[in-house]
Design a protein around this motif. Sequence first.
Motif, PDB file in Angstrom:
ATOM      1  N   LEU A 117       0.880  -1.155   0.000  1.00 36.39           N
ATOM      2  CA  LEU A 117       0.000   0.000   0.000  1.00 36.39           C
ATOM      3  C   LEU A 117       0.924   1.212   0.000  1.00 36.39           C
ATOM      4  O   LEU A 117       1.570   1.524   0.999  1.00 36.39           O
ATOM      5  CB  LEU A 117      -0.899  -0.023   1.243  1.00 36.39           C
ATOM      6  N   LEU A 129      -2.717   0.017  -4.037  1.00 35.74           N
ATOM      7  CA  LEU A 129      -2.442  -1.358  -3.635  1.00 35.74           C
ATOM      8  C   LEU A 129      -1.852  -2.084  -4.833  1.00 35.74           C
ATOM      9  O   LEU A 129      -2.475  -2.136  -5.894  1.00 35.74           O
ATOM     10  CB  LEU A 129      -3.743  -2.033  -3.182  1.00 35.74           C
ATOM     11  N   THR A 170     -11.107  -2.096  -3.978  1.00 38.34           N
ATOM     12  CA  THR A 170     -10.247  -3.240  -4.286  1.00 38.34           C
ATOM     13  C   THR A 170     -10.687  -3.921  -5.580  1.00 38.34           C
ATOM     14  O   THR A 170     -11.853  -3.863  -5.973  1.00 38.34           O
ATOM     15  CB  THR A 170     -10.275  -4.278  -3.146  1.00 38.34           C
ATOM     16  N   VAL A 182      -6.461  -6.082   3.635  1.00 40.04           N
ATOM     17  CA  VAL A 182      -6.421  -4.708   3.146  1.00 40.04           C
ATOM     18  C   VAL A 182      -7.178  -3.773   4.092  1.00 40.04           C
ATOM     19  O   VAL A 182      -6.674  -2.706   4.465  1.00 40.04           O
ATOM     20  CB  VAL A 182      -6.999  -4.617   1.710  1.00 40.04           C
TER      21      VAL A 182
END
Length: 202
Positions: A117, A129, A170, A182
């Motif tokens: 990240l 990411l 995501t 995450v």
Amino acid sequence: MTQPGLFEREAVVVEQPRRSWWRRHTGPDLTVSSLDGIPLALVTHIDDTLSVLTEVSGEYVVRIDRRSRSGPFEQFAPTRFHFVDAAGREVGTAGARGLVKTRQLSLRTERGRRLFLTRLGNLGLEWHLTEPDPETDPETDEGPAAGILGRVTVSTVDRWFGLQRYVVETDPALDVSERRTVVASVVCLHLLRRPPGGNGPA
């Protein structure tokens, strides 16, 4: 129609709940919700080394343990976060190094997948990411690849209190356990930026 679970969603919002000048805040330290505001989970900071993520029903999801070296050079020492589920199993980690620890977090998922990240610029409010390049030295975790698997965008929702809001997006290809890592890492990012009891760096 059944709503997707907490980590089945491709996008969630992690944010500090609103508070009043006149009353001491007694609610959660952070909330996790859908993009349209449906509450999904709560984060409570027990102390500087322990945070707990629970669903709004109260069901335990994951514990976040912070481990860092103490001493005169503590600010330069690496910081590690370990994610532990209700059964006591470690299901992921996040780590940060350097003086400005919010530049990049190195993640490891439950299945051992390594992710980064990474902040876009020293003053940026967006993190990407990515996976490490196959040529990256596994011992140093240097050099994320260019392919973006998600992004975290930060905004300030209350200028008086400096309350922060993190929109976490995501890739559809990430599975539930990877999204759990995450989301937990975004809690870690907030702890590095805004430690309990202080405003911290932006």
